[in-house]
Design a protein around this motif. Structure first.
Motif, PDB file in Angstrom:
ATOM      1  N   LEU A   1       0.815  -1.219   0.000  1.00  0.00           N
ATOM      2  CA  LEU A   1       0.000   0.000   0.000  1.00  0.00           C
ATOM      3  C   LEU A   1       0.846   1.265   0.000  1.00  0.00           C
ATOM      4  O   LEU A   1       0.323   2.360  -0.226  1.00  0.00           O
ATOM      5  N   ALA A   2       2.154   1.114   0.307  1.00  0.00           N
ATOM      6  CA  ALA A   2       3.067   2.261   0.419  1.00  0.00           C
ATOM      7  C   ALA A   2       2.528   3.279   1.431  1.00  0.00           C
ATOM      8  O   ALA A   2       2.619   4.497   1.241  1.00  0.00           O
ATOM      9  N   ARG A   3       1.946   2.728   2.506  1.00  0.00           N
ATOM     10  CA  ARG A   3       1.393   3.573   3.571  1.00  0.00           C
ATOM     11  C   ARG A   3       1.568   2.891   4.910  1.00  0.00           C
ATOM     12  O   ARG A   3       1.743   1.685   4.980  1.00  0.00           O
ATOM     13  N   LYS A   4       1.486   3.694   5.967  1.00  0.00           N
ATOM     14  CA  LYS A   4       1.554   3.135   7.313  1.00  0.00           C
ATOM     15  C   LYS A   4       0.292   2.322   7.561  1.00  0.00           C
ATOM     16  O   LYS A   4      -0.815   2.750   7.225  1.00  0.00           O
ATOM     17  N   VAL A   5       0.451   1.149   8.189  1.00  0.00           N
ATOM     18  CA  VAL A   5      -0.682   0.287   8.544  1.00  0.00           C
ATOM     19  C   VAL A   5      -0.594  -0.028  10.034  1.00  0.00           C
ATOM     20  O   VAL A   5       0.470  -0.416  10.518  1.00  0.00           O
TER      21      VAL A   5
END
Length: 432
Positions: A99-103
């Motif tokens: 996702l190329a995002r913080k999870v």
């Protein structure tokens, strides 16, 4: 991938896994997840339930679902994805890559809230221990705070946070040190409870599901300014204040952390000491949000935790400590439902409909608490030496003196008193 701060836009996803049993339905769980996200200052860009037919060990979701999540993140300009479930370290890492995002998952989110809300030294110890326990298998954030003062807990960032690998041994050593410090805190709390046990004041503990209105009620009864926002987990550290009751000169009111379904095991263990205040109470007031459609399920969660704390006997389901239910938020109910609850409560002396917000029913609640605290009272005939002013003053302060007279005896004048006391109070008096 940069750090995410408060005010971050997030996608909140509630996985609904086929074949898995849940306490609440998917929509209720989603609402609770949104409440958790709002409690930490996250801006919810979009929130939805996502059916999961089969759990993928490396991602949790199917690859097509992950692609859709990434597209939604881009459309909604979301920089954070909150998954209302438990993610393995591998799933979390893979999702972040895809996702190329913080999870962050449910445990991470609750820890973030706990890290921000904990106000006392004990709360901070408990949060840090739970945080380390959760993170030791992940090692995805800085542990520089173990060596120097840091500005915050590490999921959503804060001063002193950089992305470096942690030394497992350092984490284990820190956890060991924290456990020793917490054990000392527990001993200190036990001593405080023992001291209160000898003191003449009974303890009333407010318990309930998170956001049920305990802190609002606490503030109303004590004139205190404990944080009482419409947020989940607004209170983490037990707060105590003195209150007056009609038949009890002074009582201690204790506000406790809110309970929640599926509380991660690391947090149950770490916050056990906070909840132990309840085990030393003389009366427990279970504050319930009757305007919540899941009120019945929430009640079961609270009773389960009280059973885990051995307040309620697991076999008989009976509590040695009297439990009074405060049916809160009746001001938010439709007239018909409200009338129905008032009618039910009129035949049950263990329930009191109230509105902590407006104050409605609170006076009746205090009367019921008072009745429970004094229900074992009986009248004692006590004889004191005429000059025993200290014990006489104690009886007038803590009991109900029905009759008092002076009598002349051969050995000198004495005072005979007829005093109404609970057995506990009489025991305290006898120890004077």
């Amino acid at each position: 991938m940069g750090e995410v701060s408060r005010g971050a836009r997030a996608l909140v996803i509630c996985p609904d896994i086929r074949g898995q049993s849940y306490e609440l339905d998917a929509q209720s769980r989603l609402e609770e997840a949104k409440g958790l996200a709002l409690a930490i200052g996250i801006v919810i860009a979009e929130a939805f339930v996502l059916p999961v037919r089969q759990v993928k060990p490396n991602l949790l979701f199917g690859s097509g679902q992950v692609d859709n999540i990434r597209i939604q993140c881009e459309q909604e300009e979301a920089e954070l994805v909150v998954v209302d479930g438990s993610l393995t370290p591998i799933q979390q890492r893979n999702l972040e890559d895809k996702l190329a995002r913080k999870v962050i998952d449910r445990t991470g989110l609750i820890l973030e809230i706990f890290g921000e809300r904990a106000a006392t030294a004990e709360g901070r110890l408990q949060v840090e221990l739970a945080h380390l326990d959760y993170q030791q298998s992940r090692l995805v954030r800085s542990w520089t705070h173990l060596e120097r003062q840091r500005g915050g807990f590490g999921f959503l960032g804060g001063p002193g946070e950089t992305q470096i690998e942690a030394d497992r041994r350092m984490i284990r050593q820190r956890m060991s040190q924290l456990r020793k410090e917490l054990e000392q805190v527990r001993k200190t709390r036990a001593l405080h409870r023992a001291r209160r046990g000898r003191a003449p004041w009974p303890v009333i503990a407010l318990v309930g599901y998170t956001n049920a209105g305990k802190s609002t009620l606490f503030n109303g009864l004590t004139g205190s300014d404990v944080m009482a926002e419409d947020l989940l987990f607004a209170t983490l550290d037990p707060t105590m204040r003195a209150i007056e009751l009609p038949g009890v000169e002074k009582a201690i009111l204790s506000d406790t952390v809110g309970f929640i379904s599926d509380l991660p095991t690391q947090l149950v263990a770490a916050f056990r000491a906070t909840l132990e205040e309840v085990t030393g109470a003389d009366v427990i007031v279970h504050v319930r949000d009757m305007a919540n459609p899941d009120a019945a399920a929430q009640k079961q969660q609270v009773l389960q935790i009280l059973t885990d704390l051995e307040v309620i006997d697991a076999e008989s389901g009976v509590s040695e400590i009297p439990i009074l239910e405060a049916w809160n938020k009746i001001d938010a109910l439709a007239e018909e439902r409200r009338a129905e609850l008032v009618e039910i409560a009129s035949h049950d002396d263990k329930t009191v409909p109230i509105s902590a917000m407006t104050g409605e029913g609170v006076e009746h609640l205090l009367q019921r608490i008072d009745a429970l605290l004094t229900q074992d009272s009986r009248t004692y005939a006590i004889e004191l030496a005429a000059g025993d002013g200290m014990r006489s003053a104690w009886l007038h302060q803590h009991g109900q003196v029905i009759e008092e007279q002076s009598i002349d005896r051969d050995e000198g004048p004495v005072r005979q008193l007829s005093v109404r006391l609970t057995p506990k109070e009489f025991g305290r008096f006898s120890a004077l």
